[in-house]
Design a protein around this motif. Sequence first.
Motif, short mmCIF file in Angstrom:
data_model
loop_
_atom_site.label_atom_id
_atom_site.label_comp_id
_atom_site.label_asym_id
_atom_site.label_seq_id
_atom_site.Cartn_x
_atom_site.Cartn_y
_atom_site.Cartn_z
N THR A 1 0.83 -1.19 0.00
CA THR A 1 0.00 0.00 0.00
C THR A 1 0.87 1.25 0.00
O THR A 1 0.63 2.20 -0.75
CB THR A 1 -0.95 0.00 1.21
OG1 THR A 1 -1.78 -1.15 1.14
CG2 THR A 1 -1.81 1.25 1.24
N GLU B 1 -2.69 -1.38 -4.91
CA GLU B 1 -4.03 -1.55 -4.33
C GLU B 1 -4.12 -2.92 -3.66
O GLU B 1 -4.39 -3.92 -4.33
CB GLU B 1 -5.09 -1.42 -5.42
CG GLU B 1 -5.16 -0.04 -6.03
CD GLU B 1 -5.73 1.00 -5.08
OE1 GLU B 1 -6.64 0.67 -4.32
OE2 GLU B 1 -5.24 2.14 -5.11
N GLN C 1 -9.16 -3.46 0.06
CA GLN C 1 -10.34 -2.94 -0.62
C GLN C 1 -10.59 -1.48 -0.25
O GLN C 1 -11.31 -0.78 -0.94
CB GLN C 1 -11.57 -3.79 -0.27
CG GLN C 1 -11.51 -5.18 -0.84
CD GLN C 1 -12.73 -5.99 -0.47
OE1 GLN C 1 -13.64 -5.51 0.21
NE2 GLN C 1 -12.77 -7.22 -0.93
N ASN D 1 -8.09 0.86 0.22
CA ASN D 1 -6.87 1.65 0.01
C ASN D 1 -7.14 3.14 -0.12
O ASN D 1 -6.41 3.97 0.43
CB ASN D 1 -6.13 1.18 -1.25
CG ASN D 1 -5.05 0.18 -0.95
OD1 ASN D 1 -5.16 -0.59 -0.01
ND2 ASN D 1 -4.02 0.17 -1.76
N ASP D 2 -8.19 3.50 -0.86
CA ASP D 2 -8.47 4.91 -1.11
C ASP D 2 -8.97 5.64 0.13
O ASP D 2 -9.12 6.85 0.12
CB ASP D 2 -9.46 5.07 -2.26
CG ASP D 2 -10.79 4.38 -2.01
OD1 ASP D 2 -10.86 3.46 -1.16
OD2 ASP D 2 -11.78 4.76 -2.65
N GLU D 3 -9.22 4.91 1.22
CA GLU D 3 -9.67 5.53 2.48
C GLU D 3 -8.51 5.77 3.45
O GLU D 3 -8.72 6.33 4.52
CB GLU D 3 -10.71 4.63 3.15
CG GLU D 3 -11.95 4.41 2.32
CD GLU D 3 -12.91 3.43 2.96
OE1 GLU D 3 -12.73 3.07 4.14
OE2 GLU D 3 -13.85 3.00 2.27
N GLU E 1 -5.35 7.61 4.80
CA GLU E 1 -4.67 8.91 4.70
C GLU E 1 -3.17 8.75 4.92
O GLU E 1 -2.36 9.27 4.17
CB GLU E 1 -5.25 9.87 5.74
CG GLU E 1 -4.59 11.24 5.76
CD GLU E 1 -4.94 12.07 4.55
OE1 GLU E 1 -4.09 12.88 4.14
OE2 GLU E 1 -6.04 11.92 4.00
N LYS F 1 -7.41 6.95 8.87
CA LYS F 1 -8.47 7.02 7.86
C LYS F 1 -8.66 8.47 7.41
O LYS F 1 -8.62 9.40 8.21
CB LYS F 1 -9.78 6.48 8.43
CG LYS F 1 -10.84 6.18 7.40
CD LYS F 1 -11.97 5.39 8.01
CE LYS F 1 -12.89 4.82 6.97
NZ LYS F 1 -13.93 3.98 7.60
N LYS F 2 -8.88 8.65 6.11
CA LYS F 2 -9.10 9.99 5.58
C LYS F 2 -10.33 10.64 6.21
O LYS F 2 -11.28 9.97 6.59
CB LYS F 2 -9.31 9.93 4.05
CG LYS F 2 -8.06 9.62 3.28
CD LYS F 2 -8.34 9.64 1.80
CE LYS F 2 -7.07 9.35 1.03
NZ LYS F 2 -7.34 9.27 -0.43
#
Length: 120
Positions: free
Chosen positions: A85, A90, A93, A95-97, A99, A118-119
Amino acid sequence: LIARLNTWSNPEFDFIIDDGSHIVSHQNNTINALWKHVKNGGIYIIEDLHTNIFENFYTHPHLNKTLVPTYLDSNPTVHQKIVETIEGKETFQFNDEIEDIYYFSNVPTKSLSCVLVKKV
């Protein structure tokens, strides 16, 4: 905690600390089940990730090479997924969350912990 979540209606936590069995499959199951319950801006901590690293079983004061099959029961390990990461792959599931990711090590005891933020 995971069993209790089924009786609550969508709980959210500021932080969660995984200091469970330190077996790779258990850590994978825990982060996959609990990450969605971390509030935006919250923190998820995984303690004792040194049990995810094969080489540690030969040098760590509390690990024994006969325990390798017990702890490394799933591939890739949580540690490997976190490193991937960080490298931009990726792997989770969610990954985009994520920060930020921080590693902390106690050099004398060779313990390794990770903090995922977490973002917002």
